[in-house]
Design an enzyme around this catalytic site. Structure first.
Site, PDB file in Angstrom:
ATOM      1  N   HIS A  48      -4.030   4.965   3.335  1.00 28.56           N
ATOM      2  CA  HIS A  48      -2.839   5.410   4.080  1.00 28.56           C
ATOM      3  C   HIS A  48      -2.824   6.919   4.328  1.00 28.56           C
ATOM      4  O   HIS A  48      -1.947   7.399   5.061  1.00 28.56           O
ATOM      5  CB  HIS A  48      -1.564   5.018   3.343  1.00 28.56           C
ATOM      6  CG  HIS A  48      -1.348   3.548   3.224  1.00 28.56           C
ATOM      7  ND1 HIS A  48      -1.367   2.700   4.311  1.00 28.56           N
ATOM      8  CD2 HIS A  48      -1.126   2.761   2.136  1.00 28.56           C
ATOM      9  CE1 HIS A  48      -1.160   1.465   3.906  1.00 28.56           C
ATOM     10  NE2 HIS A  48      -1.016   1.467   2.594  1.00 28.56           N
ATOM     11  N   HIS A  69      -1.484  -4.188   3.616  1.00 28.92           N
ATOM     12  CA  HIS A  69      -0.848  -3.156   4.432  1.00 28.92           C
ATOM     13  C   HIS A  69      -1.881  -2.549   5.384  1.00 28.92           C
ATOM     14  O   HIS A  69      -3.042  -2.331   4.994  1.00 28.92           O
ATOM     15  CB  HIS A  69      -0.268  -2.049   3.549  1.00 28.92           C
ATOM     16  CG  HIS A  69       0.757  -2.536   2.569  1.00 28.92           C
ATOM     17  ND1 HIS A  69       0.439  -2.882   1.272  1.00 28.92           N
ATOM     18  CD2 HIS A  69       2.084  -2.745   2.709  1.00 28.92           C
ATOM     19  CE1 HIS A  69       1.529  -3.275   0.646  1.00 28.92           C
ATOM     20  NE2 HIS A  69       2.546  -3.205   1.490  1.00 28.92           N
ATOM     21  N   ASP A 104      -3.580  -7.049  -2.494  1.00 29.57           N
ATOM     22  CA  ASP A 104      -2.155  -7.309  -2.426  1.00 29.57           C
ATOM     23  C   ASP A 104      -1.777  -8.372  -1.397  1.00 29.57           C
ATOM     24  O   ASP A 104      -0.586  -8.643  -1.198  1.00 29.57           O
ATOM     25  CB  ASP A 104      -1.368  -6.021  -2.194  1.00 29.57           C
ATOM     26  CG  ASP A 104      -2.034  -5.055  -1.238  1.00 29.57           C
ATOM     27  OD1 ASP A 104      -3.064  -5.412  -0.624  1.00 29.57           O
ATOM     28  OD2 ASP A 104      -1.531  -3.924  -1.097  1.00 29.57           O
TER      29      ASP A 104
END
Length: 308
Positions: free
Chosen positions: A121, A160, A242
């Site tokens: 990120h 994500h 995740d």
């Protein structure tokens, strides 16, 4: 033999109590990998020139200036600095670079970097989402610059979207960034029409509640053909676990076998085009038993495929 890169100083990177990116993540993975036959190395810190290919000096200086000597400094709602954070971040980037050198130099067939904090990120000048330095993008640019590769693929299966990796590789035609991720979900990027300036980004959003059957279908029908057409000389993986059904931060319904299957398909791709060369870097995964089991399944496939 598969190379496992770790460092005890990653445990000095702390977040406030209750934060999902907790110190216990790596001890859980270490325990799961303890009996596995792997070559083990301690990560070096990244050389400044490797990091500067992705992040400018003023950004690095700002992080250093903000780092506390005790307690925590909050950078955004999710991202904190502790006294051990920046050393751990530089070790994470260094592990990724060392893994590239080892795999491309023939010292190991593939590698897994069991490091934290994660990196995918972190944008060029913005730390976010628990991330400070863009480890996999740093590794990809190192492979291009130091090893004179022409094509490097980055495959991100974290739940994500890897907005940081996308930002850092957005203009780099010698890379192909492929991300599968839940959508809608934080950080809100990763739409299919985000394709990079060189048509070098492929995003495949997945709906909440979807399971491993969908990722297998998407991989075979859409992702593998695109990667085969690119024919990478090295495959770098953002290995977030995740997407597991037990993870508290998202709503995909993968299980451990899905991570093993996907790792096997990534190794198939690398065998076809890159002499089997895969470098994998830990990203997310916040339910400790699911993280440990999924990471072990991932590394066991790397080990099996690396041993040929």
């Amino acid at each position: 033999m598969t190379l496992l890169i770790d460092h005890p100083d990653t445990d000095a990177h702390a977040n406030p109590p209750g934060h999902p990116e907790q110190v216990a993540r790596l001890p859980a993975i270490r325990a799961a990998l303890a009996d596995m036959a792997l070559t083990r190395e301690t990560a070096p810190p990244a050389a400044p020139e490797a990091v500067l290919r992705c992040h400018p000096q003023d950004f690095l200086d700002g992080l250093a200036a903000a780092a506390p000597t005790e307690g925590f400094v909050q950078l955004d709602p999710d991202t904190w600095l502790s006294p051990g954070t920046l050393r751990a971040a530089w070790l994470g980037a260094g592990a990724a670079v060392r893994a590239v050198d080892a795999v491309l130099g023939g010292a190991a067939p593939n590698a897994f970097c069991a490091m934290r904090p994660p990196g995918h990120h972190a944008e060029r000048t913005t730390p976010m989402g628990f991330c400070y330095l863009g480890n996999v993008a740093i590794a990809a640019k190192h492979a291009l610059a130091a090893h004179d590769l022409a094509r490097v693929a980055v495959v991100d299966f974290d739940v994500h979207h890897g907005n940081g990796t996308q930002d850092l590789l957005w203009d780099e035609a010698r890379t192909l960034f492929v991300s599968t991720h839940q959508s809608p979900l934080w950080p809100g990027t990763g739409a299919a029409d985000e394709t990079g300036t060189q048509d070098n980004v492929m995003n495949r959003p997945l709906p909440p509640g979807s399971d491993g059957a969908l990722i297998r279908q998407v991989w075979e029908a859409e992702i593998a053909p695109r990667l085969d057409a690119f024919a990478p000389e090295l495959v770098i993986v953002s290995a977030g676990f995740d997407a597991h059904a037990d993870d508290p931060l998202a709503q995909l319904q993968w299980d451990t076998d899905d991570f093993a299957w996907l790792t096997d398909r990534i190794c198939d791709l690398a065998a076809r085009h890159a002499d089997g060369r895969v470098v994998s870097c830990l990203e997310g995964g916040y339910d400790l038993p699911a993280l440990a089991a999924s990471a072990a399944a991932h590394v066991d496939v790397l080990r099996r495929r690396g041993d040929g």
